[in-house]
Design a protein around this motif. Structure first.
Motif: not given
Length: 300
Positions: A87-89, A112, A116, A119
């Motif tokens: 995922d994006a994190d 994402v 995301g 980001r």
């Protein structure tokens, strides 16, 4: 949206100032990334790999990959950095500490979402950034038969063509802005989640009515209502074979991203909200299983 073909693969013609891509760093060698790395190696590219759980990266050494101890070592000297993270994190955590440099293109292939994608584009620094989620599961990744849904500046398309030609059967260029590839991926995944859950519903209903659920698959076989995906996932549901090719935890995550996109788009989301709940309930039984395990949420 632009689609072009060269030699049976989708790409664009080469222009002036073309920089040959010879080396690729793959960050994330899980369910999808390992197969993509092997496809790159088969295409003759030099590949360095890294994974948070090192045991998932080590087997790639037998295929010719350099297994790096950390992300910084993996990207050193790479022409293209390919991230295939959950995922994006997790992607931001890995890439945020790297100095990719102006001569590198970062291909971000995780799903994402729209926020995301923006980001992560902000973390690229001076590197080129291509938003490129893929359609396909473990087997197409291993076979180099994914569909790449790409978005990025036209000037970067030749740079990433060798990578996309190696991992995919075709590339669909969805636009030039970060997030354009994610938009197409979320629309496509809304269909994937829907047809899988609809297949689960029909399998469960067949059983509940005292039928052999194979009768449902046989009834739609070869007709307008048939699909290869329904047949594959339906037979996995009937057999109770939930070895992951697309994890149900990923289905839950993608449903949440689709809901976010639907709210931004202003489209009615009640069906996706119901699907999200079904996948969430099924994931509570085993988040590492295949998304076909959604059949459990229908009482079977």
């Amino acid at each position: 949206m632009r689609v072009g073909r060269r030699g049976g693969r989708f790409a664009v013609s080469r222009g002036k100032g073309f920089q040959v891509t010879k080396s690729v760093a793959v960050l994330g060698t899980g369910m999808m990334g390992a197969g993509m790395a092997r496809s790159l190696l088969r295409a003759g590219l030099s590949v360095a790999v890294w994974n948070r759980s090192a045991d998932k990266a080590r087997p790639l050494a037998e295929d010719g990959a350099v297994v790096a101890a950390d992300p910084a070592s993996a990207v050193e000297g790479a022409d293209v950095v390919l991230t295939v993270l959950f995922d994006a994190d997790s992607t931001a955590e890995v890439v945020g500490g790297l100095d990719l440099g102006e001569d590198v293109v970062w291909v971000q292939s995780g799903t994402v979402g729209l926020i995301g994608a923006q980001r992560l584009a902000g973390l690229a620094g001076g590197a080129g950034y291509v938003d490129a989620p893929v359609l396909g599961t473990r087997k197409p990744a291993e076979d180099g038969k994914l569909t790449v849904l790409a978005a990025g500046p036209t000037a970067l398309r030749d740079r990433v063509a060798p990578v996309f030609d190696a991992i995919g059967a075709r590339t669909v260029w969805a636009g030039e802005k970060p997030g354009d590839g994610q938009r197409l991926k979320l629309a496509a995944n809304s269909w994937v989640l829907s047809i899988t859950a609809a297949t689960a519903q029909a399998v469960a209903l067949s059983r509940g009515l005292g039928l052999e659920p194979e009768a449902f698959l046989d009834a739609i076989a070869g007709g307008a209502a048939d699909s290869a995906y329904a047949q594959a996932k339906g037979r996995a549901m009937i057999a109770g074979d939930f070895a992951p090719s697309f994890g149900i935890d990923g289905a839950v995550k993608d449903a949440e991203l689709i809901l976010d996109a639907m709210r931004e788009a202003g489209t009615e989301d009640r069906v996706m909200r119901a699907l999200h709940e079904q996948y969430r309930v099924a994931a509570d039984h085993g988040g590492t299983e295949d998304m076909a395990a959604v059949v459990r949420a229908f009482g079977t």
